[in-house]
Design an enzyme around this catalytic site. Structure first.
Site, PDB file in Angstrom:
ATOM      1  N   ARG A  94     -28.032   5.331   4.473  1.00 45.39           N
ATOM      2  CA  ARG A  94     -27.484   6.621   4.920  1.00 45.39           C
ATOM      3  C   ARG A  94     -25.974   6.705   4.659  1.00 45.39           C
ATOM      4  NH1 ARG A  94     -30.902   9.112   9.795  1.00 45.39           N
ATOM      5  NH2 ARG A  94     -32.917   8.508   8.985  1.00 45.39           N
ATOM      6  N   ASP A 143     -37.082  10.018  16.477  1.00 45.92           N
ATOM      7  CA  ASP A 143     -36.896  10.710  15.201  1.00 45.92           C
ATOM      8  C   ASP A 143     -36.536  12.186  15.439  1.00 45.92           C
ATOM      9  OD1 ASP A 143     -36.800  10.975  12.496  1.00 45.92           O
ATOM     10  OD2 ASP A 143     -38.965  10.840  12.167  1.00 45.92           O
ATOM     11  N   GLY A 144     -35.773  12.736  14.518  1.00 43.53           N
ATOM     12  CA  GLY A 144     -35.510  14.180  14.550  1.00 43.53           C
ATOM     13  C   GLY A 144     -34.084  14.571  14.907  1.00 43.53           C
ATOM     14  N   ASN A 197     -31.929   1.964   7.148  1.00 43.37           N
ATOM     15  CA  ASN A 197     -30.946   3.018   7.475  1.00 43.37           C
ATOM     16  C   ASN A 197     -29.559   2.765   6.885  1.00 43.37           C
ATOM     17  OD1 ASN A 197     -32.366   3.661  10.775  1.00 43.37           O
ATOM     18  ND2 ASN A 197     -32.699   4.758   8.868  1.00 43.37           N
ATOM     19  N   GLY A 254     -31.393  14.404  13.063  1.00 41.90           N
ATOM     20  CA  GLY A 254     -30.776  15.119  11.942  1.00 41.90           C
ATOM     21  C   GLY A 254     -31.252  16.565  11.897  1.00 41.90           C
ATOM     22  N   ARG A 255     -32.574  16.769  12.040  1.00 43.32           N
ATOM     23  CA  ARG A 255     -33.133  18.127  12.001  1.00 43.32           C
ATOM     24  C   ARG A 255     -32.623  18.960  13.178  1.00 43.32           C
ATOM     25  NH1 ARG A 255     -39.116  16.183  11.238  1.00 43.32           N
ATOM     26  NH2 ARG A 255     -38.058  14.162  11.420  1.00 43.32           N
TER      27      ARG A 255
HETATM   28  C1  FPP Z   1     -33.868   9.229  13.450  1.00 44.41           C
HETATM   29  O1  FPP Z   1     -33.546  10.593  13.306  1.00 44.41           O
HETATM   30  C2  FPP Z   1     -32.872   8.593  14.271  1.00 44.41           C
HETATM   31  C3  FPP Z   1     -32.118   7.530  13.888  1.00 44.41           C
HETATM   32  C4  FPP Z   1     -32.242   6.883  12.580  1.00 44.41           C
HETATM   33  C5  FPP Z   1     -31.089   6.984  14.769  1.00 44.41           C
HETATM   34  C6  FPP Z   1     -31.420   6.983  16.222  1.00 44.41           C
HETATM   35  C7  FPP Z   1     -30.157   6.859  16.946  1.00 44.41           C
HETATM   36  C8  FPP Z   1     -29.871   7.405  18.132  1.00 44.41           C
HETATM   37  C9  FPP Z   1     -30.828   8.142  18.976  1.00 44.41           C
HETATM   38  C10 FPP Z   1     -28.510   7.320  18.659  1.00 44.41           C
HETATM   39  C11 FPP Z   1     -28.033   5.935  18.822  1.00 44.41           C
HETATM   40  C12 FPP Z   1     -28.816   5.196  19.820  1.00 44.41           C
HETATM   41  C13 FPP Z   1     -28.399   4.026  20.271  1.00 44.41           C
HETATM   42  C14 FPP Z   1     -29.254   3.262  21.202  1.00 44.41           C
HETATM   43  C15 FPP Z   1     -27.120   3.499  19.864  1.00 44.41           C
HETATM   44  P1  FPP Z   1     -33.163  11.125  11.876  1.00 44.41           P
HETATM   45  O2  FPP Z   1     -31.686  11.044  11.733  1.00 44.41           O
HETATM   46  O3  FPP Z   1     -33.918  10.393  10.831  1.00 44.41           O
HETATM   47  O4  FPP Z   1     -33.611  12.614  12.006  1.00 44.41           O
HETATM   48  P2  FPP Z   1     -34.257  13.516  10.861  1.00 44.41           P
HETATM   49  O5  FPP Z   1     -35.583  12.880  10.516  1.00 44.41           O
HETATM   50  O6  FPP Z   1     -34.416  14.823  11.537  1.00 44.41           O
HETATM   51  O7  FPP Z   1     -33.297  13.535   9.723  1.00 44.41           O
END
Ligand code: FPP
Length: 233
Positions: free
Chosen positions: A72, A21-22, A69, A24-25
């Site tokens: 999104r 997680d994180g 997801n 986006g931030r």
């Molecule tokens: C959560 O961070 C992350 C995700 C929903 C996607 C995770 C994907 C990857 C690390 C890249 C792709 C990986 C593979 C294996 C293809 P968030 O976007 O919710 O972050 P935030 O909470 O800060 O908005």
């Protein structure tokens, strides 16, 4: 801090699952668009997976895309699916050389056909190996339990704990000893609901793109400081 080049886990720690997680931030804090965070995130995913196997883990699981997801923006979804596709092109051979079984957990039927074909090709080519890399894509823990129940019913098998465990997307994979979630939130978000019954949960404020091998060692040391009682004394 232990030397990460020689650090090893023991038989009490076989499987770590990650909620990455994180992203986006991380991107927003740098004035970038969210997909840039995922691009950085996939590099960290690749490194952490390799480090886990170097440390001697049998299995690692990463939550890359949940059934929720899909809400999104399309561009962000396209970036994540594209990153997975590029990862398969780039790293498929090296997983086979490292004798790692690759498996996508989740509803693959909901994915683009060419991505699904790539996934299934690598799953077939690597299925004989003992170490496992699970990537959760189009994954939901509740969906997985419903899927497993329906599978048992269709196969005319009794619904009991052993059969249900084997009917999950994770099949015979050892259950996660620890689940690590980055970026400060303290919940499972529909991840490995059945398999996490006795998992140790570890939360860190570090954003996924900033997660280092040293952060992983901190989490593992925290795991070793806990006493797992499984309901006993
Ligand atoms: C959560 O961070 C992350 C995700 C929903 C996607 C995770 C994907 C990857 C690390 C890249 C792709 C990986 C593979 C294996 C293809 P968030 O976007 O919710 O972050 P935030 O909470 O800060 O908005």
């Amino acid at each position: 801090m232990e030397n990460k080049n020689t650090f090893k886990v023991d038989e009490n720690l076989k499987h770590i699952a990650f909620i990455m997680d994180g992203n986006g931030r991380w991107a927003k804090a740098r004035g970038m668009e969210r997909p840039e965070g995922h691009k950085e995130g996939v590099k960290v995913f690749e490194r952490v997976a390799n480090t886990c196997f170097d440390f001697g883990l049998e299995a690692v699981t990463f939550y890359a895309f949940s059934t929720e997801n899909w809400k999104r923006p399309p561009a962000e979804i396209k970036t994540i699916m594209g990153l997975l596709s590029m990862y398969l092109d780039k790293c498929g051979d090296s997983l086979i050389k490292r004798e790692v079984r690759f498996r996508v957990i989740g509803d693959k039927a909901g994915l683009d056909k060419s991505l699904r074909n790539k996934i299934e090709k690598l799953e077939n080519e690597s299925k004989q190996f003992g170490k496992t890399l699970n990537v959760a894509i189009n994954y939901g823990g509740r969906d997985e339990i419903v899927y497993a129940c329906k599978k048992l019913v269709n196969e005319g098998k009794e619904i009991n704990k052993e059969n249900l465990s084997l009917a999950l997307y994770t099949e015979d994979c050892v259950e996660p000893d620890m689940i690590i979630r980055t970026a400060g939130e303290r919940r499972l978000s529909n991840f490995l609901l059945w398999q996490s019954s006795y998992s140790e949960l570890y939360f860190t404020d570090v954003l996924w793109p900033d997660f280092t091998d040293e952060d992983l060692i901190l989490a593992i040391n925290d795991f070793y400081s806990r006493r797992r009682r499984y309901g006993g004394l």
